[in-house]
Design a protein around this motif. Structure first.
Motif, PDB file in Angstrom:
ATOM      1  N   GLY A  46      57.062 -22.776  22.975  1.00 29.77           N
ATOM      2  CA  GLY A  46      56.826 -21.612  22.133  1.00 29.77           C
ATOM      3  C   GLY A  46      57.604 -20.406  22.614  1.00 29.77           C
ATOM      4  N   PRO A  47      56.973 -19.230  22.650  1.00 31.98           N
ATOM      5  CA  PRO A  47      57.682 -18.000  23.016  1.00 31.98           C
ATOM      6  C   PRO A  47      58.107 -17.922  24.479  1.00 31.98           C
ATOM      7  CG  PRO A  47      55.338 -17.569  22.726  1.00 31.98           C
ATOM      8  CD  PRO A  47      55.585 -18.962  22.236  1.00 31.98           C
ATOM      9  N   LYS A  48      57.769 -18.925  25.271  1.00 27.47           N
ATOM     10  CA  LYS A  48      58.280 -18.949  26.644  1.00 27.47           C
ATOM     11  C   LYS A  48      59.809 -18.961  26.651  1.00 27.47           C
ATOM     12  CE  LYS A  48      54.213 -21.330  28.519  1.00 27.47           C
ATOM     13  NZ  LYS A  48      53.675 -22.574  29.105  1.00 27.47           N
ATOM     14  N   TRP A  49      60.398 -19.470  25.571  1.00 24.22           N
ATOM     15  CA  TRP A  49      61.862 -19.543  25.505  1.00 24.22           C
ATOM     16  C   TRP A  49      62.507 -18.159  25.481  1.00 24.22           C
ATOM     17  CZ3 TRP A  49      65.431 -17.714  21.974  1.00 24.22           C
ATOM     18  CH2 TRP A  49      64.948 -17.280  20.738  1.00 24.22           C
ATOM     19  N   PHE A  50      61.718 -17.114  25.157  1.00 24.75           N
ATOM     20  CA  PHE A  50      62.278 -15.757  25.170  1.00 24.75           C
ATOM     21  C   PHE A  50      62.895 -15.431  26.528  1.00 24.75           C
ATOM     22  CE2 PHE A  50      59.459 -13.743  21.620  1.00 24.75           C
ATOM     23  CZ  PHE A  50      60.181 -14.448  20.673  1.00 24.75           C
ATOM     24  N   THR A  51      62.367 -16.048  27.589  1.00 26.39           N
ATOM     25  CA  THR A  51      62.883 -15.822  28.932  1.00 26.39           C
ATOM     26  C   THR A  51      64.343 -16.264  29.046  1.00 26.39           C
ATOM     27  OG1 THR A  51      60.668 -16.529  29.588  1.00 26.39           O
ATOM     28  CG2 THR A  51      62.220 -16.063  31.359  1.00 26.39           C
ATOM     29  N   LEU A  52      64.768 -17.145  28.161  1.00 24.19           N
ATOM     30  CA  LEU A  52      66.121 -17.719  28.227  1.00 24.19           C
ATOM     31  C   LEU A  52      67.072 -17.076  27.221  1.00 24.19           C
ATOM     32  CD1 LEU A  52      64.872 -21.426  28.357  1.00 24.19           C
ATOM     33  CD2 LEU A  52      65.366 -19.906  30.294  1.00 24.19           C
ATOM     34  N   PHE A  53      66.591 -16.073  26.525  1.00 23.39           N
ATOM     35  CA  PHE A  53      67.361 -15.458  25.442  1.00 23.39           C
ATOM     36  C   PHE A  53      68.714 -14.936  25.919  1.00 23.39           C
ATOM     37  CE2 PHE A  53      68.077 -11.461  22.877  1.00 23.39           C
ATOM     38  CZ  PHE A  53      68.469 -12.087  21.710  1.00 23.39           C
ATOM     39  N   GLY A  54      68.724 -14.198  27.020  1.00 22.81           N
ATOM     40  CA  GLY A  54      69.981 -13.656  27.542  1.00 22.81           C
ATOM     41  C   GLY A  54      70.947 -14.753  27.951  1.00 22.81           C
ATOM     42  N   LEU A  55      70.414 -15.827  28.575  1.00 24.40           N
ATOM     43  CA  LEU A  55      71.255 -16.951  28.969  1.00 24.40           C
ATOM     44  C   LEU A  55      71.851 -17.649  27.754  1.00 24.40           C
ATOM     45  CD1 LEU A  55      69.185 -18.523  31.873  1.00 24.40           C
ATOM     46  CD2 LEU A  55      71.479 -17.544  32.056  1.00 24.40           C
ATOM     47  N   ASP A  56      71.039 -17.859  26.714  1.00 21.96           N
ATOM     48  CA  ASP A  56      71.544 -18.508  25.500  1.00 21.96           C
ATOM     49  C   ASP A  56      72.709 -17.721  24.910  1.00 21.96           C
ATOM     50  OD1 ASP A  56      69.780 -20.613  25.630  1.00 21.96           O
ATOM     51  OD2 ASP A  56      68.429 -19.866  24.073  1.00 21.96           O
ATOM     52  N   LYS A  57      72.551 -16.414  24.843  1.00 21.70           N
ATOM     53  CA  LYS A  57      73.624 -15.576  24.276  1.00 21.70           C
ATOM     54  C   LYS A  57      74.893 -15.677  25.117  1.00 21.70           C
ATOM     55  CE  LYS A  57      71.334 -11.720  24.244  1.00 21.70           C
ATOM     56  NZ  LYS A  57      71.187 -10.245  24.086  1.00 21.70           N
ATOM     57  N   TYR A  58      74.740 -15.627  26.426  1.00 19.36           N
ATOM     58  CA  TYR A  58      75.918 -15.692  27.300  1.00 19.36           C
ATOM     59  C   TYR A  58      76.567 -17.075  27.258  1.00 19.36           C
ATOM     60  CZ  TYR A  58      78.802 -16.100  31.436  1.00 19.36           C
ATOM     61  OH  TYR A  58      79.845 -16.351  32.280  1.00 19.36           O
ATOM     62  N   LEU A  59      75.752 -18.109  27.339  1.00 16.00           N
ATOM     63  CA  LEU A  59      76.296 -19.464  27.407  1.00 16.00           C
ATOM     64  C   LEU A  59      77.107 -19.807  26.165  1.00 16.00           C
ATOM     65  CD1 LEU A  59      73.229 -21.301  28.976  1.00 16.00           C
ATOM     66  CD2 LEU A  59      75.470 -20.994  30.042  1.00 16.00           C
ATOM     67  N   PHE A  60      76.582 -19.429  24.975  1.00 15.50           N
ATOM     68  CA  PHE A  60      77.268 -19.825  23.744  1.00 15.50           C
ATOM     69  C   PHE A  60      78.135 -18.715  23.154  1.00 15.50           C
ATOM     70  CE2 PHE A  60      74.158 -23.020  24.455  1.00 15.50           C
ATOM     71  CZ  PHE A  60      74.789 -24.183  24.033  1.00 15.50           C
ATOM     72  N   GLY A  61      78.041 -17.522  23.745  1.00 11.22           N
ATOM     73  CA  GLY A  61      78.935 -16.457  23.332  1.00 11.22           C
ATOM     74  C   GLY A  61      80.107 -16.288  24.275  1.00 11.22           C
TER      75      GLY A  61
END
Length: 374
Positions: A33-48
């Motif tokens: 669930g919303p625990k994934w919010f912790t990874l939001f910055g990483l997701d943006k960096y990894l795929f951006g």
């Protein structure tokens, strides 16, 4: 702020070849669930940034929230898509006692917004970033939406899981809704039955909804197009944080990145047969399935031999509002205004994890990697 763990083979490969995106052929996204919010910055960096100019395939495998992330990160503008998902989910507001139908209806809206502007077609036709949604097909009592009957089935699941994880296969079947040209296979030490189903325009929304349909909270998804008739629910039931290894059939993947030294043949074999898996996760102690959340059962080291796990440190978590990462109880324990401010603050703070990872990659500070030990 960011801790980095690697399985035995992954650590050996990185020590010999450095940390670079070409080594990775798979990307995992867990339930939670919303625990994934912790990874939001990483997701943006990894795929951006990190994977931005990639030309060889990367398989994204996710259950529940991880599947929603995969559905964003395999679109043509992954950063924009993941930002949209985070915004919509963070601003979700339910009535005081929402029914399963209300929660399911909200999920439909989120999926519709996620796939707006040709998103579904972009996911299906992406030749480099290939999405895979994990879903649990339910058998017996767990297939019913009636809470009393379903509850009885879940109690049976708890008991079967205590005896042995493999016994859950009596009630659940793993469906992998996969990119049409994917050759990915799951090597499961517990021998769940795997059914591979191609993603199509007709089933992609239902497959994603099913992957996030939490038992007792949401209605199950019935009769997904092209699949066997029945009830499909949250992929996290079987694969909460994962306890399997992956084979993607990338037979030529490593030929250009292995050094011609005395160990190159061994390293080539490791990466060619399996590739490495990058796994940003909100915990350094993954649990296999949904029914293992409160158990002492550990994942198998063999499942993580080729995996690099990225996790926020305890210090980072303590720096967040309420000294914790978001979770579903926030919907009931916090008023909507407080929860939304809290979640938005967490999303903002996670850019620090991306900065830490970028610094690690730039400096190639391989000594910071810890051996993964379940």
């Amino acid at each position: 702020m960011l801790e980095i763990y690697a399985g035995k083979n992954a650590l050996k490969t990185i020590q010999e070849q450095g940390f670079k995106q070409e080594l990775f052929t798979n990307f995992l996204g867990a339930s939670g669930g919303p625990k994934w919010f912790t990874l939001f910055g990483l997701d943006k960096y990894l795929f951006g940034d990190f994977f931005k100019n990639r030309t060889t395939e990367l398989n994204l495998i996710g259950s529940s929230a991880g599947a929603f992330r995969a559905a964003c990160l395999t679109q043509n503008n992954p950063v924009q898509a993941i930002e949209g998902l985070a915004h919509n989910y963070a601003h979700t507001v339910y009535s005081k006692k929402p029914s399963a139908e209300e929660i399911a209806s909200t999920a439909v809206d989120i999926v519709d917004q996620l796939f707006a502007n040709n998103g579904a077609s972009e996911v299906i036709n992406n030749k480099v970033f290939k999405a895979h949604f994990l879903v649990a097909k339910c058998n017996g009592l767990t297939a019913f939406d009636n809470k009393i009957i379903q509850g009885a089935g879940l109690i049976q699941s708890i008991l079967l899981n205590k005896i042995g994880r493999r016994f859950l296969s009596k009630q659940y079947q793993r469906y992998i809704f996969k990119h049409p040209s994917s050759n990915l296979t799951i090597n499961d030490p517990y021998n769940f039955d795997n059914v591979y189903q191609k993603l199509t325009a007709d089933n992609i929304k239902d497959a994603l909804l099913a992957s996030g349909s939490i038992p007792m909270v949401m209605s199950g998804i019935q009769n997904i197009e092209g699949s066997a008739k029945g009830t499909y629910r949250d992929g996290g039931i079987i694969d909460y944080h994962f306890d399997f290894s992956l084979n993607n059939g990338a037979q030529e993947h490593c030929s250009s990145i292995c050094r011609p030294d005395e160990d190159s043949q061994k390293v080539t074999s490791i990466v060619r047969n399996h590739g490495l898996t990058l796994y940003p996760h909100f915990s350094s102690e993954p649990k296999a399935g949904w029914f293992d959340k409160n158990s002492s059962r550990k994942v198998l080291a063999s499942s993580y031999e080729n995996t690099v796990l990225l996790a926020p440190s305890a210090k980072f978590i303590q720096s967040l509002p309420f000294n914790k990462i978001p979770d579903r109880t926030d919907f009931t324990e916090l008023d909507s205004s407080t929860r939304i401010k809290y979640w938005l603050k967490v999303l903002e703070q996670t850019d620090r994890l991306a900065e830490c990872f970028n610094e690690f990659v730039m400096k190639q500070d391989i000594a910071k990697i810890k051996a993964f030990q379940p």
